[in-house]
Write a protein that holds these residues in place. Structure first.
Motif, short mmCIF file in Angstrom:
data_model
loop_
_atom_site.label_atom_id
_atom_site.label_comp_id
_atom_site.label_asym_id
_atom_site.label_seq_id
_atom_site.Cartn_x
_atom_site.Cartn_y
_atom_site.Cartn_z
N ASP A 2 -36.33 18.64 1.60
CA ASP A 2 -35.87 17.71 -0.22
C ASP A 2 -37.21 16.26 0.34
OD1 ASP A 2 -34.44 16.32 2.28
OD2 ASP A 2 -32.65 16.25 0.43
N SER A 20 -34.85 28.45 23.00
CA SER A 20 -34.00 27.72 22.53
C SER A 20 -32.46 28.23 23.09
CB SER A 20 -33.41 28.48 21.00
OG SER A 20 -32.97 29.09 20.48
N SER A 28 -29.57 25.92 15.09
CA SER A 28 -29.60 26.73 14.69
C SER A 28 -29.35 25.88 12.43
CB SER A 28 -29.64 28.26 13.77
OG SER A 28 -28.66 28.23 12.92
N ARG A 29 -28.59 25.35 12.42
CA ARG A 29 -28.95 24.29 11.60
C ARG A 29 -29.78 23.24 11.46
NH1 ARG A 29 -23.72 23.05 11.81
NH2 ARG A 29 -24.15 21.30 12.42
N THR A 71 -37.14 17.28 6.60
CA THR A 71 -35.96 18.02 5.70
C THR A 71 -36.93 18.69 4.71
OG1 THR A 71 -35.28 16.20 4.65
CG2 THR A 71 -34.01 17.39 6.29
N SER A 98 -32.56 24.90 10.74
CA SER A 98 -32.96 25.75 9.43
C SER A 98 -33.65 24.58 8.24
CB SER A 98 -31.80 26.54 9.08
OG SER A 98 -31.04 25.68 8.48
N MET A 113 -25.05 25.99 19.34
CA MET A 113 -25.69 27.03 19.04
C MET A 113 -26.01 27.20 17.52
SD MET A 113 -26.50 30.99 21.65
CE MET A 113 -27.57 29.98 23.08
N VAL A 114 -25.04 26.46 16.94
CA VAL A 114 -24.86 26.82 15.54
C VAL A 114 -25.51 25.25 15.21
CG1 VAL A 114 -23.19 26.59 13.81
CG2 VAL A 114 -22.78 28.03 15.55
N ALA A 115 -25.09 24.41 16.03
CA ALA A 115 -25.64 23.18 15.34
C ALA A 115 -27.50 23.82 15.35
CB ALA A 115 -25.30 22.06 16.46
#
Lengths: 275, 275, 275, 275
Positions: free
Chosen positions: D263, D141, D241-242, D261, D245, D237-239
């Motif tokens: 939903d 990652s 992890s988003r 996703t 998640s 890294m934020v993208a």
């Protein structure tokens, strides 16, 4: 002394030493914090030569004084808790012991008294005493973010370790013969770490042209590498803060939709009152 | 002078000194900014020895000139505001006073005139004068993010403080005898901070092999530690920017509160229908 | 030469010099890039004394050779474009001129030939020649993020500027008398910047105990400050990447709901085919 | 030896050398890891002069001993795999060869034995042996985030490269005559990189007032620049992890693709109903 009376006495000591809610307990804790700080300052000052020369007897007396006080406190703690072994093996129990041992050992091995600075860790009790629990919650969230990125950071550190060994050896081959500073591979690795972390003491610097060229390359690499742990921790903290900001899972009982903020009183979709 | 006339005069002075909307007010402010900058430059140049040698009289004259002008300005400000005490104790009021005091004190204590650089802080008025309010909004959002992470950063700094005390003492034990630089624990702590923050002057460096090994370890630690405050602030700023991007500027016409998301149909505070 | 013929010639030259789609145009650009790189390398080598001593005539010849070639190229560019003034005042037009001027000026002022390294900027054409447009898009997104945080960064820099002036003056007062390095406020400010940015040359270091204590404090401050610009830029880039990832605004024509990813073929809520 | 018997033998060797599931295979791998580490430590110690002086014969013997063992292992690996060429050209195959070559070359060229540290890279097998697969996922990652920001980082590095060439040349013009350290443009570029990356050795420092002023400016620039790669990697890294998640691990039972996703009711790739 009958058991009941002794138990009552134990309880009273426990209240004073371990709790900070009663006036006596709080006073005890505040005095303790001051003594710990004073003791750490004394150890530091003792290491300054021109002070040591002039006040050596005073320092010696203070050091033993503090140690005797902390020893009595440690014994009282052991005495008044119901499960002494559990306290002795807890984090603060171990610290409390380590905070008095060096003085006794210094009788046999000179110099160990400087390890008394470990007493500083006892100051961590400050959070409990002054009810700064929310600070600990914050510390907890830092620790959580670090734990979540533990695997990533371990892989990263292993990679760095192999990298500095290889770079250090290459620099040793290049600079070794002409530069005192690169006299062995371990020293060259020390230099590589000093450079990659951008500390850059300058006690060892490349002198050959090839060495300087490679160094410049290593620095730019370190630049890019520096971004990785920061990125890892930042991403974890952002995820953590997103999780906690989205934690409101309340659904409107009328229209059933979610996504309300904590301060919402009415459903923003249908206007129904929320619980 | 009758009271009415005096009041009118006060108002006129107030308009010139405190406001920047009228041509006179703006001119006054611009001249003031230039004087402040000139005055700071003069203080700096005065400290350069070969200039001080040649122009000592000129510097002396300029310094007193600026101080007298700023003193008159300070007195006028006190005179024309309706509540002088409130101004005197406000941020800019204190700065304005501190900007003239050092010259007067320098008559008694030589050297204090260099503290005149504090006048530089008066330049912060620049934002108000040139209507750069949106810059202040930005500063505000930085300050907000820092405040939101205050608790986290306090815990972090306390942890760092204890860490450098312990590491410094260990390094003193290792290097102390063989290295001039580690002659006392306070100096060893100074070295630890220089290293952990990756500043790395190189005025003190480890010479023993064990010391160098431990240093390398400390640097890698500093590397990881550096990521923590950055991660904290980044996460706060991301959260801040998310908050502001998710809420529009619509205010509820019933309760007047803002902070609604784009898909909101009803006010989440009072249940009133939004437009 | 009749106008029509001249225009055709102009067009042909334009195709070769300005375009990279035809084989001739591409060949011209590749040769140009190589010449530019060679020319920059020659300027660098010329500055190395022991090379300059041995090959001074060769360097002189090469330098004039490159300059004459680039001058001809510049004149041809001016000749073949329809609006020479527009080219001459464009970014690359200015760079192209600056890339030849220093050699001519060096006839009158010795040393200016080293400014020829500005030729390096001509290498930026590489993106256009090799169709690396997407790299420019990336550069654009960096620039966008920096622009978006411009106001924040300006405020931040002004704050840093005032901070280093105040800290520098205080350090001058403390260290000034006993330390060659802090001989004037400007030098003390230079030291403050070297320290706050964690560069830490070590050419100037505090020697008094108070100075070292304050330095340690400044470093920890710099530590915290370092986190601010990083946080600002990170937050902008996260916002930027979020915006672009949410950019798919397609709504399902059957159920009308949005939030589909770019690679979605069917609506994830009702299973209807998306456009 | 008949083919069938030989194949069985090959299989047995393969099981021991290449696999870590059987007790024998695991024992082999653990012994190998220890040998590799011992061998790297020996190479490092060999470079320390006072050790080399005393134990030169021992080091020589150990070095050849390790090399012979690793050579036999390499030949066995080649022998027992079904497609020797594929192994020989794989990542670990190349490393395994490079890990023995330096000793043989050192017979002809002195010094190459220090390149044996490349053996350290063989330790990467540790992840496979101890089933630390999830660590590799993490590494993956990190690599993914770095790859995603590759274009941005390339543009950034090219920009830095042009920047240091221009800054280095200007500093050479300013400091060149009066400062040994800035004796040529390449050295000035080396200094610029040392400064911009905040390494700051201090082996070369500006001495003229103009040079120090420009340096201070470069440092503040480096400060801002440092924020860019960190911001890039953090955003990626934020993208990352988003993304991870937001998408669960459910695979469509019709087309088998993942990335849905929480939903989602229908597969977004084929329109099939999800569970």
């Amino acid at each position: 002394m009958p058991v009941a009376q002794r138990n009552k006495q134990k309880e009273k000591i426990h209240e004073i030493i371990f709790e900070a809610d009663t006036p006596k307990g709080k006073a005890f804790d505040v005095i303790l914090l001051i003594l710990i700080m004073a003791s750490v300052v004394v150890v530091m000052l003792e290491s300054v030569q021109h002070l040591q020369a002039g006040y050596s007897n005073l320092f010696y007396a203070l050091e033993w004084g503090f140690t005797i006080i902390f020893t009595i406190e440690y014994l009282l703690r052991l005495y008044c808790v119901y499960r002494p072994l559990k306290y002795a093996t807890s984090f603060f129990g171990v610290i409390d012991l380590l905070a008095i041992l060096p003085t006794y050992i210094s009788v046999f091995v000179y110099g160990t008294q400087y390890l008394l600075v470990i007493r500083g860790l006892r100051l961590l009790r400050i959070f409990r005493i002054f009810k700064l629990g929310h600070f600990l919650t914050e510390a907890d969230s830092i620790v959580k973010a670090l734990k979540a990125s533990r695997a990533k950071i371990t892989v990263f550190l292993l990679f760095i370790l192999l990298l500095v060994i290889v770079i250090g050896s290459v620099m040793y081959l290049i600079e070794g013969g002409q530069n005192e500073g690169f006299s062995s591979i371990p020293r060259a690795i020390y230099w590589t770490i000093v450079t990659l972390t951008t500390v850059g003491y300058g006690d060892i610097t490349p002198v050959t042209e090839l060495g300087q060229f490679l160094s410049a390359f290593i620095m730019l690499l370190g630049y890019a590498i520096l971004a990785v742990p920061t990125g890892i921790v930042s991403a974890e903290m952002v995820a953590e803060s997103r999780r906690s900001s989205q934690s409101n899972t309340q659904a409107c009982r009328y229209c059933g939709r979610e996504g309300h903020t904590d301060d919402a009183v009415f459903c923003k979709y249908c206007g129904e009152k929320l619980n």
